[in-house]
Design a protein around this motif. Sequence first.
Motif, PDB file in Angstrom:
ATOM      1  N   THR A  15      23.498  27.340   4.579  1.00  0.00           N
ATOM      2  CA  THR A  15      24.428  26.057   4.409  1.00  0.00           C
ATOM      3  C   THR A  15      24.164  24.347   4.837  1.00  0.00           C
ATOM      4  O   THR A  15      24.364  23.400   4.185  1.00  0.00           O
ATOM      5  CB  THR A  15      25.729  26.328   4.891  1.00  0.00           C
ATOM      6  N   SER A  16      23.631  24.540   6.269  1.00  0.00           N
ATOM      7  CA  SER A  16      22.824  23.090   6.834  1.00  0.00           C
ATOM      8  C   SER A  16      21.733  22.211   5.024  1.00  0.00           C
ATOM      9  O   SER A  16      21.618  21.725   5.867  1.00  0.00           O
ATOM     10  CB  SER A  16      22.547  23.599   7.834  1.00  0.00           C
ATOM     11  N   GLY A  18      20.795  23.376   2.724  1.00  0.00           N
ATOM     12  CA  GLY A  18      21.227  23.209   1.470  1.00  0.00           C
ATOM     13  C   GLY A  18      22.431  21.418   1.531  1.00  0.00           C
ATOM     14  O   GLY A  18      22.223  21.014   0.426  1.00  0.00           O
ATOM     15  N   THR A  19      22.686  21.451   2.479  1.00  0.00           N
ATOM     16  CA  THR A  19      24.034  20.237   2.507  1.00  0.00           C
ATOM     17  C   THR A  19      23.037  18.965   2.431  1.00  0.00           C
ATOM     18  O   THR A  19      23.112  18.680   2.005  1.00  0.00           O
ATOM     19  CB  THR A  19      24.885  20.201   4.057  1.00  0.00           C
ATOM     20  N   LEU A  20      21.835  19.402   3.918  1.00  0.00           N
ATOM     21  CA  LEU A  20      21.123  18.359   3.455  1.00  0.00           C
ATOM     22  C   LEU A  20      20.205  18.090   3.010  1.00  0.00           C
ATOM     23  O   LEU A  20      19.850  16.991   2.078  1.00  0.00           O
ATOM     24  CB  LEU A  20      20.154  18.806   4.290  1.00  0.00           C
ATOM     25  N   TYR A  22      21.226  18.203  -0.785  1.00  0.00           N
ATOM     26  CA  TYR A  22      22.369  17.733  -1.433  1.00  0.00           C
ATOM     27  C   TYR A  22      22.660  16.668  -1.590  1.00  0.00           C
ATOM     28  O   TYR A  22      22.932  14.673  -2.358  1.00  0.00           O
ATOM     29  CB  TYR A  22      23.252  18.465  -1.261  1.00  0.00           C
ATOM     30  N   LEU A  23      22.781  15.905   0.011  1.00  0.00           N
ATOM     31  CA  LEU A  23      22.401  14.379   0.474  1.00  0.00           C
ATOM     32  C   LEU A  23      21.570  13.706   0.521  1.00  0.00           C
ATOM     33  O   LEU A  23      21.447  13.011  -0.026  1.00  0.00           O
ATOM     34  CB  LEU A  23      23.124  14.318   2.200  1.00  0.00           C
ATOM     35  N   ARG A  26      21.637  13.130  -3.061  1.00  0.00           N
ATOM     36  CA  ARG A  26      23.333  11.923  -3.365  1.00  0.00           C
ATOM     37  C   ARG A  26      22.797  10.586  -2.969  1.00  0.00           C
ATOM     38  O   ARG A  26      22.405   9.322  -3.116  1.00  0.00           O
ATOM     39  CB  ARG A  26      24.333  12.040  -3.065  1.00  0.00           C
TER      40      ARG A  26
END
Length: 75
Positions: A15-16, A18-20, A22-23, A26
Amino acid sequence: MNGAIWTAIGLLAGTSLGTLFYLGARIDSMGGRIDALASRVDVLASRMDAGFARVDARFDALEARFDAHLDRHAG
């Protein structure tokens, strides 16, 4: 119990990461939008500079006419 802990660690790491990613994507897209906006601001600044140059030229011409007028009456 040991398997559940490793599963939780793996889910948290996934999750970490994936979030990294994704951000990061962005932020990169925002950088492109900011670059496009900067080019628009540069175009606007050049238009403003041209307008100020025209106004300066008009003031210089008016100043010359005013000086000539004053020289005629003061001399």
